[in-house]
Design a protein around this motif. Structure first.
Motif, PDB file in Angstrom:
ATOM      1  N   GLU A   1      31.205  53.124  23.142  1.00 37.71           N
ATOM      2  CA  GLU A   1      31.578  53.566  21.973  1.00 37.71           C
ATOM      3  C   GLU A   1      33.128  52.309  22.306  1.00 37.71           C
ATOM      4  N   ASN A   2      32.926  52.246  23.377  1.00 37.29           N
ATOM      5  CA  ASN A   2      34.317  51.002  23.185  1.00 37.29           C
ATOM      6  C   ASN A   2      33.503  49.271  24.335  1.00 37.29           C
ATOM      7  N   ILE A   3      34.516  48.340  24.116  1.00 37.63           N
ATOM      8  CA  ILE A   3      33.955  47.553  24.263  1.00 37.63           C
ATOM      9  C   ILE A   3      36.197  46.733  25.260  1.00 37.63           C
ATOM     10  N   TYR A   4      35.570  46.689  26.657  1.00 41.48           N
ATOM     11  CA  TYR A   4      36.926  46.406  27.671  1.00 41.48           C
ATOM     12  C   TYR A   4      36.711  44.707  27.768  1.00 41.48           C
ATOM     13  N   THR A   5      38.563  44.900  28.064  1.00 44.34           N
ATOM     14  CA  THR A   5      38.774  43.058  28.499  1.00 44.34           C
ATOM     15  C   THR A   5      37.887  43.150  29.761  1.00 44.34           C
ATOM     16  N   ILE A   6      38.174  44.192  30.819  1.00 48.28           N
ATOM     17  CA  ILE A   6      38.017  43.996  32.543  1.00 48.28           C
ATOM     18  C   ILE A   6      37.698  45.564  32.602  1.00 48.28           C
ATOM     19  N   MET A   7      36.785  45.047  33.370  1.00 47.71           N
ATOM     20  CA  MET A   7      36.156  47.040  33.899  1.00 47.71           C
ATOM     21  C   MET A   7      36.829  46.549  35.776  1.00 47.71           C
ATOM     22  N   LEU A   8      36.931  48.300  36.497  1.00 47.08           N
ATOM     23  CA  LEU A   8      37.132  47.880  38.045  1.00 47.08           C
ATOM     24  C   LEU A   8      36.047  49.135  38.172  1.00 47.08           C
ATOM     25  N   VAL A   9      35.868  48.498  39.305  1.00 46.15           N
ATOM     26  CA  VAL A   9      34.177  49.815  39.647  1.00 46.15           C
ATOM     27  C   VAL A   9      34.421  49.678  41.250  1.00 46.15           C
ATOM     28  N   ASP A  10      34.393  51.081  40.974  1.00 41.55           N
ATOM     29  CA  ASP A  10      34.166  51.617  42.777  1.00 41.55           C
ATOM     30  C   ASP A  10      32.528  51.827  43.267  1.00 41.55           C
TER      31      ASP A  10
ATOM     32  N   ALA B   1      35.531  48.572  47.500  1.00 39.48           N
ATOM     33  CA  ALA B   1      34.884  49.130  47.947  1.00 39.48           C
ATOM     34  C   ALA B   1      35.586  49.459  49.464  1.00 39.48           C
ATOM     35  N   GLU B   2      34.874  49.737  50.373  1.00 33.03           N
ATOM     36  CA  GLU B   2      35.523  50.787  51.652  1.00 33.03           C
ATOM     37  C   GLU B   2      35.804  49.627  52.189  1.00 33.03           C
ATOM     38  N   PRO B   3      36.706  49.084  53.288  1.00 33.36           N
ATOM     39  CA  PRO B   3      36.661  47.835  54.291  1.00 33.36           C
ATOM     40  C   PRO B   3      35.615  47.737  54.891  1.00 33.36           C
TER      41      PRO B   3
ATOM     42  N   PHE C   1      36.154  40.991  44.462  1.00 32.72           N
ATOM     43  CA  PHE C   1      35.433  41.738  45.151  1.00 32.72           C
ATOM     44  C   PHE C   1      37.142  42.418  46.006  1.00 32.72           C
ATOM     45  N   ILE C   2      37.776  43.201  45.540  1.00 30.72           N
ATOM     46  CA  ILE C   2      38.517  43.835  46.642  1.00 30.72           C
ATOM     47  C   ILE C   2      38.256  45.270  47.707  1.00 30.72           C
ATOM     48  N   PRO C   3      38.648  45.403  48.964  1.00 30.26           N
ATOM     49  CA  PRO C   3      38.033  46.303  49.869  1.00 30.26           C
ATOM     50  C   PRO C   3      39.240  47.486  49.951  1.00 30.26           C
ATOM     51  N   LYS C   4      39.504  48.308  49.509  1.00 32.50           N
ATOM     52  CA  LYS C   4      39.870  49.079  49.970  1.00 32.50           C
ATOM     53  C   LYS C   4      40.757  49.243  51.452  1.00 32.50           C
TER      54      LYS C   4
END
Length: 373
Positions: A45-54, A82-84, A101-104
């Motif tokens: 239903e939407n178009i996004y500029t960016i996505m963050l995904v776990d 994602a996890e460290p 990619f950014i670790p939590k």
């Protein structure tokens, strides 16, 4: 320009709320999908500029989901969370599907920086593609319109009333038209006499000192409780307490908040060892008993500092309102007495402060003080 939109695909309610609050403060429009099925619905239903995904979602692998989207020619840039202990080698498709990619756990500023870079590059590429598809119009020459001098120039007779003598009348720079020095001084004399007469008859009004206001807004008590509750996902209560200050008998954690432009410090936050351990421990989901043991030892374990920094970063967002300097966490350190000069000045010149005792459900109480200049 339309607001930038982001789809957050994350199953943790507390983490999603934290991201949403921070991103909305930065001007993003945020939708949150707790699983892949919800994400598919949003994307239909939407178009996004960016996505963050776990990566780890209840109904599948988030990175594999993005891989499937790429096969369907979805080109929205994606940052994977994602996890460290996660390694890129666990998902070979990451190189082709994920832009960053950014670790939590991560610093919110680092996330913002990555998002801004990806969005800027993505929008620039989109503009480049649009320009390729557009035809360049041909320009035709227009007839030349001759420029002529005006027949007459307006007469200006404003005299520099700040001049005090003939020597100050540096003609014609101090007069808008080239009149004689004598004429200029005559005009000046008339003006000066009129001003002197008006000043003599004007009633003398005593100056009323204006109340001092701090550069940054002082957050309301409930705002502080709300931001802690949102971050920790736990019930909180508070009572108004007395001021706290660092000493050998009472070491404190000190956070300074400085302008992102000139690095000038505008606010300090003190929290005692008890609140530091409780807030960081609750964010790290440590058992209450383990937190109590840390408090008894009078220290904040080194591994909890990353969580403590996140607490202060989120607390700092309360200061960032329109029309004031935007600030972020500048320094975080343990203090037992004298503070660095730039922070000590805040204590001396403080205009507003608030002092609270916070109770986090399941953890020991602790004290907090906010000081603003």
């Amino acid at each position: 320009m339309e607001a930038l939109s982001v789809l957050v695909i994350e199953d943790s309610p507390s983490f999603s709320r934290l991201l949403t609050r921070g991103l909305e403060r930065e001007g993003y429009q945020v939708d949150v999908a707790p699983d892949i099925a919800s994400a598919q619905l949003y994307l239909s239903e939407n178009i996004y500029t960016i996505m963050l995904v776990d990566k780890g979602l209840p109904d599948g692998d988030g990175i594999e989901f993005i891989y499937v989207l790429r096969q369907k020619e979805v080109i929205t840039p994606v940052i994977a969370l994602a996890e460290p202990d996660f390694s890129e080698e666990q998902s070979p498709e990451l190189d082709d599907s994920i832009q960053a990619f950014i670790p939590k756990p991560f610093a919110f500023d680092d996330l913002l920086s990555s998002m801004e870079t990806l969005v800027r590059d993505f929008l620039a590429q989109q503009d480049k593609e649009k320009n390729k598809q557009q035809t360049v119009p041909k320009f035709t020459s227009s007839p030349t319109i001759p420029l002529t001098e005006p027949k007459s120039k307006p007469t200006l007779e404003v005299v520099n009333v700040t001049a005090t003598s003939r020597d100050d009348l540096d003609l014609p720079s101090n007069l808008f038209r080239a009149i004689s020095p004598e004429e200029g001084l005559a005009k000046l004399s008339v003006n000066a006499k009129a001003q002197k007469a008006a000043a003599a008859t004007a009633p003398v009004q005593a100056e009323v000192p204006k109340p001092k206001t701090s550069v940054l807004p002082l957050p309301a008590h409930q705002e502080i409780i709300d931001v802690f509750g949102m971050l920790l996902d736990r019930p909180l209560t508070f009572t108004v307490g007395g001021p706290i200050a660092p000493s050998k008998a009472n070491p404190l954690l000190v956070a300074s908040f400085a302008s992102v432009d000139d690095k000038e410090v505008y606010a300090l936050c003190f929290i005692d060892i008890s609140l530091a351990n409780s807030a960081a421990g609750a964010l790290a989901m440590l058992p209450g008993e383990e937190v109590k043991n840390n408090i008894t030892q009078g220290e904040v374990p080194e591994e909890l500092y990353v969580y403590l920094k996140e607490v202060f970063r989120v607390l700092g967002t309360l200061f960032n309102k329109p029309d004031v300097p935007q600030v972020k966490l500048h320094h975080l350190y343990r203090a037992t007495g004298l503070l660095p000069h730039e922070d000590a000045v805040i204590i001396e010149e403080q205009i507003h402060r608030t002092d609270l005792t916070l109770s986090i459900d399941g953890y020991p109480d602790g004290k907090l003080s906010l000081l603003l200049v």
